[in-house]
Design an enzyme around this catalytic site. Structure first.
Site, short mmCIF file in Angstrom:
data_model
loop_
_atom_site.label_atom_id
_atom_site.label_comp_id
_atom_site.label_asym_id
_atom_site.label_seq_id
_atom_site.Cartn_x
_atom_site.Cartn_y
_atom_site.Cartn_z
N SER A 36 0.86 -1.18 0.00
CA SER A 36 0.00 0.00 0.00
C SER A 36 0.89 1.23 0.00
O SER A 36 2.07 1.16 0.38
CB SER A 36 -0.90 0.01 1.24
OG SER A 36 -1.60 1.23 1.36
N LYS A 68 -2.06 3.50 7.10
CA LYS A 68 -2.00 2.04 7.30
C LYS A 68 -0.61 1.60 7.72
O LYS A 68 -0.46 0.69 8.54
CB LYS A 68 -2.42 1.31 6.02
CG LYS A 68 -3.88 1.45 5.66
CD LYS A 68 -4.22 0.65 4.42
CE LYS A 68 -5.69 0.78 4.05
NZ LYS A 68 -6.04 -0.03 2.86
N ASP A 114 -7.37 -5.36 2.41
CA ASP A 114 -8.43 -4.67 1.69
C ASP A 114 -9.55 -4.49 2.69
O ASP A 114 -9.88 -5.43 3.43
CB ASP A 114 -8.90 -5.46 0.47
CG ASP A 114 -9.80 -4.61 -0.42
OD1 ASP A 114 -9.54 -3.40 -0.54
OD2 ASP A 114 -10.77 -5.14 -1.00
N SER A 115 -10.07 -3.31 2.75
CA SER A 115 -11.07 -3.03 3.76
C SER A 115 -12.08 -2.04 3.23
O SER A 115 -11.86 -1.36 2.22
CB SER A 115 -10.41 -2.49 5.02
OG SER A 115 -9.66 -1.31 4.74
N PHE A 174 -8.98 8.26 8.78
CA PHE A 174 -9.13 8.58 7.36
C PHE A 174 -10.36 7.84 6.84
O PHE A 174 -11.01 7.09 7.57
CB PHE A 174 -7.87 8.18 6.57
CG PHE A 174 -7.42 6.75 6.79
CD1 PHE A 174 -7.90 5.72 6.00
CD2 PHE A 174 -6.51 6.44 7.79
CE1 PHE A 174 -7.48 4.41 6.20
CE2 PHE A 174 -6.08 5.13 8.01
CZ PHE A 174 -6.57 4.11 7.21
N GLY A 175 -10.68 8.05 5.58
CA GLY A 175 -11.82 7.35 4.99
C GLY A 175 -13.13 7.72 5.66
O GLY A 175 -13.44 8.90 5.87
N ASP A 179 -13.94 7.09 8.74
CA ASP A 179 -13.80 7.15 10.21
C ASP A 179 -14.67 8.22 10.87
O ASP A 179 -15.22 7.98 11.95
CB ASP A 179 -12.33 7.38 10.60
CG ASP A 179 -11.47 6.13 10.43
OD1 ASP A 179 -12.02 5.08 10.06
OD2 ASP A 179 -10.25 6.21 10.67
#
Length: 208
Positions: free
Chosen positions: A10, A15, A77-78, A162-163, A165
């Site tokens: 990644s 991460k 992968d999430s 991030f994302g 969250d």
């Protein structure tokens, strides 16, 4: 600088920080700050995530980076699984709004789609598949899953993470994931749980 021994497949620095935190002190002689690196540090390839499950995508990335670098590779992968959307965005979480990695657009689109959904029906979960691939003699692969259940808020809260969250409130808490400290998040997160489940295989692969 010590030679890399484990590659995270990644380019996501968040991460990488989480993985280093989880591995810190777990493997004798491993300097996580120099020997656990991301794909960009060792010329790892970008991998098309065209699997239909989190596990397929994680394994594909780990295999590609392990083959390209000759190093043990870990990948995940999430994504976010929303009950009223039948599990979506799921594997499309990072590109839900059409452009990969546009966190703000993804989050805003999802909130708009759920605008009329009552609070009691806003259950969701972060899901993660973590994969380890060890190349060469004694080659092996391992996959573990982790999940963090919660409820989707109606507007973002918090500056961390991030994302998605800022809009997931974990079960039993009154704050969003983005309002947790790094240590608090790692203790309960889907990625933390998946990586911890994978940890014995990682420790064995890196044992001197």
């Amino acid at each position: 600088m010590s030679a890399p021994r484990l590659v995270l497949a990644s380019h996501n620095q968040g991460k990488l920080v989480e993985l280093r935190d989880l591995l810190r002190g777990q493997v004798p002689g491993l300097d996580v700050d120099t020997q656990v690196v991301d794909a960009g540090a060792v010329g790892g390839p970008d991998v098309l995530e065209d699997g239909v499950t989190f596990a397929e995508n994680a394994l594909k990335k780990a295999h590609a980076v392990a083959e390209a670098t000759g190093l043990a590779a870990i990948a995940d992968d999430s994504g976010l699984s929303v009950e009223v959307l039948g599990g979506a965005p799921g594997i499309f979480s990072a590109r839900w709004a059409g452009r990969h990695g546009d966190d703000r657009a993804n989050l805003e689109l999802l909130l708009a789609q759920l605008g009329d959904v009552k609070d009691e029906h806003r259950q969701a979960a972060f899901v993660c598949a973590a994969a380890l691939v060890v190349p060469g003699e004694g080659a092996s692969e391992s996959v573990e899953l982790g999940m963090m259940r919660g409820t989707l808020l109606r507007e973002p809260r918090g500056d961390g993470g991030f994302g998605y969250d800022p809009i997931l409130q974990p079960e039993g808490l009154s704050v969003s994931v983005a309002e947790l400290t790094r240590e608090e998040k790692n203790a309960i997160s889907h990625r933390g749980r998946a990586f911890r489940a994978l940890l014995p295989a990682v420790v064995e692969a890196l044992r001197v």
